[in-house]
Write a protein that holds these residues in place. Structure first.
Motif, PDB file in Angstrom:
ATOM      1  N   VAL A 168       0.843  -1.193   0.000  1.00 27.56           N
ATOM      2  CA  VAL A 168       0.000   0.000   0.000  1.00 27.56           C
ATOM      3  C   VAL A 168       0.884   1.251   0.000  1.00 27.56           C
ATOM      4  O   VAL A 168       0.581   2.238  -0.674  1.00 27.56           O
ATOM      5  CB  VAL A 168      -0.982  -0.003   1.194  1.00 27.56           C
ATOM      6  CG1 VAL A 168      -1.722   1.321   1.313  1.00 27.56           C
ATOM      7  CG2 VAL A 168      -1.965  -1.162   1.066  1.00 27.56           C
ATOM      8  N   ALA A 169       2.013   1.219   0.708  1.00 23.82           N
ATOM      9  CA  ALA A 169       2.943   2.355   0.713  1.00 23.82           C
ATOM     10  C   ALA A 169       3.451   2.638  -0.701  1.00 23.82           C
ATOM     11  O   ALA A 169       3.546   3.800  -1.114  1.00 23.82           O
ATOM     12  CB  ALA A 169       4.110   2.088   1.655  1.00 23.82           C
ATOM     13  N   GLY A 175       3.433   5.977  -6.056  1.00 24.96           N
ATOM     14  CA  GLY A 175       2.678   6.245  -7.267  1.00 24.96           C
ATOM     15  C   GLY A 175       2.461   5.046  -8.160  1.00 24.96           C
ATOM     16  O   GLY A 175       2.056   5.193  -9.305  1.00 24.96           O
ATOM     17  N   LEU A 176       2.714   3.833  -7.662  1.00 29.65           N
ATOM     18  CA  LEU A 176       2.532   2.630  -8.472  1.00 29.65           C
ATOM     19  C   LEU A 176       1.127   2.079  -8.295  1.00 29.65           C
ATOM     20  O   LEU A 176       0.544   2.186  -7.216  1.00 29.65           O
ATOM     21  CB  LEU A 176       3.566   1.573  -8.064  1.00 29.65           C
ATOM     22  CG  LEU A 176       5.018   1.987  -8.302  1.00 29.65           C
ATOM     23  CD1 LEU A 176       5.964   1.018  -7.622  1.00 29.65           C
ATOM     24  CD2 LEU A 176       5.319   2.075  -9.783  1.00 29.65           C
ATOM     25  N   PRO A 177       0.566   1.464  -9.328  1.00 28.24           N
ATOM     26  CA  PRO A 177      -0.784   0.897  -9.187  1.00 28.24           C
ATOM     27  C   PRO A 177      -0.758  -0.282  -8.224  1.00 28.24           C
ATOM     28  O   PRO A 177       0.299  -0.887  -8.005  1.00 28.24           O
ATOM     29  CB  PRO A 177      -1.130   0.446 -10.606  1.00 28.24           C
ATOM     30  CG  PRO A 177       0.176   0.247 -11.274  1.00 28.24           C
ATOM     31  CD  PRO A 177       1.127   1.227 -10.650  1.00 28.24           C
ATOM     32  N   PRO A 178      -1.894  -0.617  -7.630  1.00 28.37           N
ATOM     33  CA  PRO A 178      -1.933  -1.759  -6.709  1.00 28.37           C
ATOM     34  C   PRO A 178      -1.472  -3.037  -7.400  1.00 28.37           C
ATOM     35  O   PRO A 178      -1.701  -3.239  -8.585  1.00 28.37           O
ATOM     36  CB  PRO A 178      -3.413  -1.865  -6.319  1.00 28.37           C
ATOM     37  CG  PRO A 178      -3.984  -0.527  -6.620  1.00 28.37           C
ATOM     38  CD  PRO A 178      -3.191   0.021  -7.764  1.00 28.37           C
ATOM     39  N   ARG A 179      -0.812  -3.882  -6.634  1.00 26.54           N
ATOM     40  CA  ARG A 179      -0.371  -5.182  -7.127  1.00 26.54           C
ATOM     41  C   ARG A 179      -1.601  -6.040  -7.407  1.00 26.54           C
ATOM     42  O   ARG A 179      -2.579  -6.008  -6.664  1.00 26.54           O
ATOM     43  CB  ARG A 179       0.511  -5.845  -6.060  1.00 26.54           C
ATOM     44  CG  ARG A 179       1.079  -7.188  -6.430  1.00 26.54           C
ATOM     45  CD  ARG A 179       2.029  -7.696  -5.344  1.00 26.54           C
ATOM     46  NE  ARG A 179       1.474  -7.635  -4.007  1.00 26.54           N
ATOM     47  CZ  ARG A 179       0.749  -8.601  -3.462  1.00 26.54           C
ATOM     48  NH1 ARG A 179       0.481  -9.693  -4.123  1.00 26.54           N
ATOM     49  NH2 ARG A 179       0.289  -8.462  -2.236  1.00 26.54           N
ATOM     50  N   VAL A 180      -1.555  -6.801  -8.479  1.00 27.81           N
ATOM     51  CA  VAL A 180      -2.659  -7.721  -8.788  1.00 27.81           C
ATOM     52  C   VAL A 180      -2.786  -8.696  -7.622  1.00 27.81           C
ATOM     53  O   VAL A 180      -1.814  -9.294  -7.183  1.00 27.81           O
ATOM     54  CB  VAL A 180      -2.388  -8.480 -10.106  1.00 27.81           C
ATOM     55  CG1 VAL A 180      -3.457  -9.526 -10.346  1.00 27.81           C
ATOM     56  CG2 VAL A 180      -2.306  -7.516 -11.266  1.00 27.81           C
ATOM     57  N   GLY A 181      -3.988  -8.815  -7.083  1.00 28.79           N
ATOM     58  CA  GLY A 181      -4.219  -9.716  -5.955  1.00 28.79           C
ATOM     59  C   GLY A 181      -3.781  -9.149  -4.617  1.00 28.79           C
ATOM     60  O   GLY A 181      -3.636  -9.886  -3.650  1.00 28.79           O
ATOM     61  N   GLN A 182      -3.576  -7.829  -4.523  1.00 31.06           N
ATOM     62  CA  GLN A 182      -3.138  -7.212  -3.278  1.00 31.06           C
ATOM     63  C   GLN A 182      -4.116  -7.544  -2.159  1.00 31.06           C
ATOM     64  O   GLN A 182      -5.317  -7.404  -2.312  1.00 31.06           O
ATOM     65  CB  GLN A 182      -3.034  -5.698  -3.461  1.00 31.06           C
ATOM     66  CG  GLN A 182      -2.605  -4.958  -2.207  1.00 31.06           C
ATOM     67  CD  GLN A 182      -2.383  -3.483  -2.487  1.00 31.06           C
ATOM     68  OE1 GLN A 182      -1.669  -3.135  -3.407  1.00 31.06           O
ATOM     69  NE2 GLN A 182      -2.999  -2.633  -1.696  1.00 31.06           N
ATOM     70  N   ASP A 183      -3.585  -7.995  -1.035  1.00 33.06           N
ATOM     71  CA  ASP A 183      -4.402  -8.357   0.116  1.00 33.06           C
ATOM     72  C   ASP A 183      -4.518  -7.185   1.076  1.00 33.06           C
ATOM     73  O   ASP A 183      -3.718  -6.264   1.048  1.00 33.06           O
ATOM     74  CB  ASP A 183      -3.778  -9.544   0.863  1.00 33.06           C
ATOM     75  CG  ASP A 183      -3.789 -10.819   0.046  1.00 33.06           C
ATOM     76  OD1 ASP A 183      -4.719 -10.998  -0.758  1.00 33.06           O
ATOM     77  OD2 ASP A 183      -2.862 -11.630   0.210  1.00 33.06           O
ATOM     78  N   GLY A 184      -5.478  -7.272   1.960  1.00 30.37           N
ATOM     79  CA  GLY A 184      -5.624  -6.280   3.009  1.00 30.37           C
ATOM     80  C   GLY A 184      -6.662  -5.237   2.674  1.00 30.37           C
ATOM     81  O   GLY A 184      -7.159  -5.157   1.554  1.00 30.37           O
ATOM     82  N   PRO A 185      -6.989  -4.412   3.678  1.00 27.38           N
ATOM     83  CA  PRO A 185      -8.017  -3.404   3.482  1.00 27.38           C
ATOM     84  C   PRO A 185      -7.566  -2.324   2.502  1.00 27.38           C
ATOM     85  O   PRO A 185      -6.405  -1.960   2.442  1.00 27.38           O
ATOM     86  CB  PRO A 185      -8.215  -2.810   4.882  1.00 27.38           C
ATOM     87  CG  PRO A 185      -7.111  -3.312   5.724  1.00 27.38           C
ATOM     88  CD  PRO A 185      -6.458  -4.453   5.025  1.00 27.38           C
TER      89      PRO A 185
END
Length: 191
Positions: A168-169, A175-185
């Protein structure tokens, strides 16, 4: 997909560096990896093809991790004397170390960048923690000692807030897009 908040700049007239800014060009293009070998054309900006291999090291508990090996031609590129990057997902939703790659410009040429966010755990893994983001550029090793290519650290900074998830940081402050399959709220700090 282009990233608006990260741009390459030249600092002190000759020393290339990375800066976080609201400018438009040039921009980073994230490299989406799949498990196994991912071919990357012109990986270091000198015309040579390369690859980023993504492997999983299973530990049978919450401490398995991804291994990222970067090759230029037939040679493995190093980072801080090591021949790989590793993340530290813990159970996923409280990722301790996150690693991502993008294409961009450094020293006047296109190359591959690695972004690493490390949470500095004090008491408990799920608790919000101070986080450091480091940005590396893949360059030819001109020293004549070691591997022909290396990732050179071009920027490191402390994040503005504490995070419960290093991935998330990288999204919020790198400025990077979320990782595919990123876990957590899906919150501002991943908590």
């Amino acid at each position: 997909m282009r990233i608006k908040s990260i741009v390459a700049a030249v600092v002190f007239a000759t020393v290339p560096a990375i800066t976080i800014a609201q400018s438009a060009a040039p921009q980073f293009v994230p490299i989406r990896l799949r498990s196994g070998t991912n071919q990357i054309p012109n990986i270091a900006g000198d015309g040579r093809s390369g690859s980023i291999t993504l492997d999983w090291r299973e530990n049978g508990n919450a401490w398995g991790y991804d291994i990222f090996t970067v090759r230029v031609g037939g040679s493995v590129a190093t980072v801080d004397g090591l021949d790989r990057f590793t993340d530290q997902p813990h159970v996923g939703e409280d990722m301790i170390r996150a690693v991502r790659f993008a294409k961009g410009r450094y020293g006047g040429r296109a190359t591959t960048f690695a972004f690493v966010a490390d949470r500095k755990i004090v008491d408990s893994v799920p608790d919000p923690a101070a986080t450091v983001i480091q940005i590396y550029a893949l360059v030819r090793n001109e020293d004549g000692v070691g591997t022909p290519y290396e990732f050179r650290k071009v920027r490191a900074f402390n994040t503005r807030r504490r995070y419960c998830n290093a991935d998330v940081a990288l999204t919020r402050e790198g400025g990077l897009p979320p990782r595919v399959g990123q876990d957590g709220p899906n919150t501002i700090d991943g908590c």
